[in-house]
Design an enzyme around this catalytic site. Structure first.
Site, PDB file in Angstrom:
ATOM      1  N   LEU A 113       0.819  -1.211   0.000  1.00 49.14           N
ATOM      2  CA  LEU A 113       0.000   0.000   0.000  1.00 49.14           C
ATOM      3  C   LEU A 113       0.852   1.259   0.000  1.00 49.14           C
ATOM      4  O   LEU A 113       0.521   2.229  -0.686  1.00 49.14           O
ATOM      5  CB  LEU A 113      -0.941  -0.008   1.207  1.00 49.14           C
ATOM      6  CG  LEU A 113      -2.125  -0.962   1.088  1.00 49.14           C
ATOM      7  CD1 LEU A 113      -3.030  -0.834   2.292  1.00 49.14           C
ATOM      8  CD2 LEU A 113      -2.920  -0.706  -0.185  1.00 49.14           C
TER       9      LEU A 113
ATOM     10  N   ARG B 252      -4.414  -3.355  21.448  1.00 51.23           N
ATOM     11  CA  ARG B 252      -3.790  -4.658  21.225  1.00 51.23           C
ATOM     12  C   ARG B 252      -2.781  -5.045  22.298  1.00 51.23           C
ATOM     13  O   ARG B 252      -2.746  -6.190  22.740  1.00 51.23           O
ATOM     14  CB  ARG B 252      -3.113  -4.660  19.853  1.00 51.23           C
ATOM     15  CG  ARG B 252      -4.114  -4.636  18.723  1.00 51.23           C
ATOM     16  CD  ARG B 252      -3.460  -4.505  17.383  1.00 51.23           C
ATOM     17  NE  ARG B 252      -4.475  -4.585  16.338  1.00 51.23           N
ATOM     18  CZ  ARG B 252      -4.215  -4.507  15.041  1.00 51.23           C
ATOM     19  NH1 ARG B 252      -2.975  -4.322  14.631  1.00 51.23           N
ATOM     20  NH2 ARG B 252      -5.189  -4.594  14.153  1.00 51.23           N
TER      21      ARG B 252
END
Length: 636
Positions: free
Chosen positions: A43, A330
């Site tokens: 990306l 996370r």
């Protein structure tokens, strides 16, 4: 080493716009005079190559995969953040900025993170215009869901394959520029070194992975968008080919490496299931929107999960972090799962797992609704485990996923080597000590589509470039060093496989520099890594030759770099005597939570290579917080 972040003056919300206006431009007619090398086609690299090609620069894009479509960005599942406030639930650029700064435990630059939040809105528009099939509500409007570390719904998604769909959008733009002749694509080609001439990055040395031929390529600027180094741990959610070679070898040519100890452990991965496993599989964080994480309250409770009543279950994330519940960030969710398993409450083989249960969501909304949201993820889980997650809870356990450390860059995304720009996960820039879910895709596309086109033009406009080619003495020297390294690897002819040494290194790193670290564990790792390095350089066996396709040779070069990089990671973790985000030193905790030291460590640690046998030099870029208040990071 000079570390000038080049952060523009003025109010935070106006810095980027002011910087854009003050940056010099290159006129369309002059752009064809400048060449750009882009290493990586995910990306970050794919969007940069496509955009720069569209602008008229001469772009050469390199990837070691057989197609840009196979870049690891394709594996991202859950979504991409954008501060659109489509749910009218209080989101804004300011809130995305704050959530990202706080999520990174106040270890990122304010200016870079605010620009990321500003740009996020344009990214969504860009991707929609490219035809990315984001999920939509019944009326046709784009849908959003929640992710960890946020109390709003700002994550755009395409079921569990968001990365794939975004990459196809960038890939289609890239292929158009290839067809027009603006971009030259070099697949199955691996960058093995950086060529720096007169203080400027001017080229790279690459190996054709099919023919084995080594060649040099030159341009006026080099962009690295080569991802992270999670595979230093051997087992991770990364594709097996992901490696640190491009950034580590740039580091050895003088680029500063920032915060290498910042690695992210993802809480929702399928647990390890065997000695011969070569990688781990991620289950998207988006599943925690509807899945509830729990373990039995009693040790050794091996009943089937449907036989354990609610009052005998510990929904530990909901208990410990009531404000965020199962959508705690996370690093926090990972440590909580490890804590439960370490206490003997884990489930599955070896007790290394916790349940992610969709029973309540299925009862509340129906199996069809859950299938519509997560169908391909559930299918993937069932294929791997032979368990139906519609009927029994998933079993998950934390695993290495993303790396926040990377090459140091300034506000323009340029390293301390002039002309060497670094995008996406390969740089250290925007996530601090912990990345919030759905922010990796956002950063990669922000860097490639919106930041680098402006900052690269300013670099070109402010510099003069002498003509260089393969005959330049520095190019000849670097290419010779690459070829000598290949010969050295092939000549060892020992008894151990590359994988066996990589696996030994990975276990050492997971045990000593993984979810938790301590002075003792890091000191032990720093004592053992040189032994592993010695074993590699005296006893590894690389079969085949350098003049043809040779995947063992590819692996060997990457593992050689992983060994050196592992040492740098442990050094950085040892020197950072605090806990922050994914860097959890057991000596610095308070009631199980990370305890920062803002007096001594509110800075970026940037390492300078000083030679193979010498300790690297640690530099500091102080972090200044003018718009957020440094506070204890709490999700309770």
């Amino acid at each position: 080493m000079k570390l000038d972040a080049k952060i523009p003056a003025g109010p935070l919300a106006e810095k980027w716009e002011k910087h854009l206006f003050e940056s010099k431009l290159v006129s369309p007619a002059n752009r064809r005079k400048f060449g750009v090398i882009v290493v990586g086609s995910g990306l970050g690299g794919g969007s940069a190559a496509a955009t720069l090609g569209e602008m008229g620069y001469k772009v050469s894009c390199f990837c070691f995969q057989d197609s840009p479509r196979r870049a690891h960005s394709i594996a991202a599942q859950g979504g991409i953040n954008g501060a659109k406030n489509y749910k009218n639930d209080g989101d804004s650029i300011r809130r995305l900025f704050y959530d990202t700064i706080k999520g990174g435990d106040f270890r990122a630059r304010e200016a870079n993170v605010y620009r990321l939040a500003q740009t996020s809105k344009s990214i969504i528009d860009q991707c929609v215009a490219q035809g990315v099939p984001f999920a939509r509500e019944y009326g046709g409007l784009l849908d959003n869901r929640s992710f960890g570390g946020a109390q709003v719904s700002r994550t755009f998604y395409a079921r569990g394959q968001t990365g794939q769909q975004l990459l196809l959008g960038a890939y289609s733009a890239l292929e158009r520029q290839i067809g027009l002749g603006h971009v030259t694509m070099h697949p199955r080609t691996e960058m093995l070194d950086l060529i720096v001439i007169d203080g400027k990055a001017r080229g790279i040395v690459v190996r054709d992975l099919v023919s084995g031929q080594t060649t040099t390529h030159f341009a006026e600027a080099v962009i690295l968008a080569t991802g992270g180094y999670g595979n230093v741990f051997y087992l991770s959610t990364n594709a097996k080919g992901c490696n640190v070679t491009a950034t580590h070898r740039a580091y050895k040519r003088g680029a500063g490496f920032a915060n290498p100890c910042y690695t992210q452990i993802h809480p929702t991965c399928i647990p390890v299931h065997g000695e011969h496993q070569s990688k781990l599989t991620l289950m998207s964080e988006s599943l925690r929107n509807d899945g509830r994480v729990w373990v039995p309250k009693k040790k050794g409770d091996d009943r089937s999960p449907d036989q354990i009543p609610d009052e005998e279950r510990d929904y530990f994330l909901e208990r410990k972090y009531p404000s965020f519940g199962n959508l705690a960030p996370r690093d926090i969710a990972s440590r909580a799962a490890k804590e439960a398993c370490d206490a003997g409450l884990g489930v599955g083989p070896g007790g290394l797992g916790v349940y992610l249960d969709f029973r309540d969501a299925i009862q509340r909304e129906g199996e069809d609704v859950v299938r519509e949201r997560y169908g391909n993820l559930f299918e993937m889980y069932e294929r791997i485990t032979a368990e139906n997650p519609y009927k029994v809870p998933m079993r998950i356990y934390p695993a290495v996923h993303y790396t926040m450390g990377g090459l140091w860059v300034d506000y323009n995304l340029m390293s301390n080597i002039s002309g060497l720009f670094v995008l996406g996960e390969a740089n250290f820039s925007d996530h601090g000590a912990n990345r919030l879910g759905a922010s990796a895709l956002m950063q990669g596309l922000a860097d490639g589509y919106f930041v680098i086109p402006s900052t690269l033009a300013d670099y070109f406009a402010n510099n003069k470039f002498a003509k260089v080619d393969a005959s330049h003495p520095e190019a000849v020297k670097v290419e010779q060093e690459v070829n000598d390294l290949t010969k050295k690897l092939l000549a060892i002819n020992g008894t151990r496989t590359v994988d066996s040494i990589h696996k030994e290194l990975g276990k050492l790193m997971w045990d000593n520099c993984g979810m938790t670290r301590s002075r003792q564990s890091l000191t032990e790792a720093l004592k053992k890594i040189p032994e592993i390095r010695n074993q590699f350089w005296t006893n590894v066996k690389v079969t085949g030759t350098g003049e043809s396709l040779n995947q063992q040779l590819e692996k060997a070069g990457r593992v050689a770099d992983f060994i050196e990089h592992a040492e740098l990671m442990c050094l950085d973790a040892l020197e950072r005597e605090e806990s922050c985000g994914g860097h959890f030193r057991v000596e610095y905790e308070e009631e199980g939570e990370a305890k920062r030291d803002d007096v001594n460590f509110a800075h970026v640690a940037v390492w300078e290579y000083k030679g193979f046998t010498k300790k690297p030099l640690r530099h500091k870029e102080e972090l200044v917080f003018e718009n957020v208040k440094l506070s204890t990071r709490s999700y309770k």
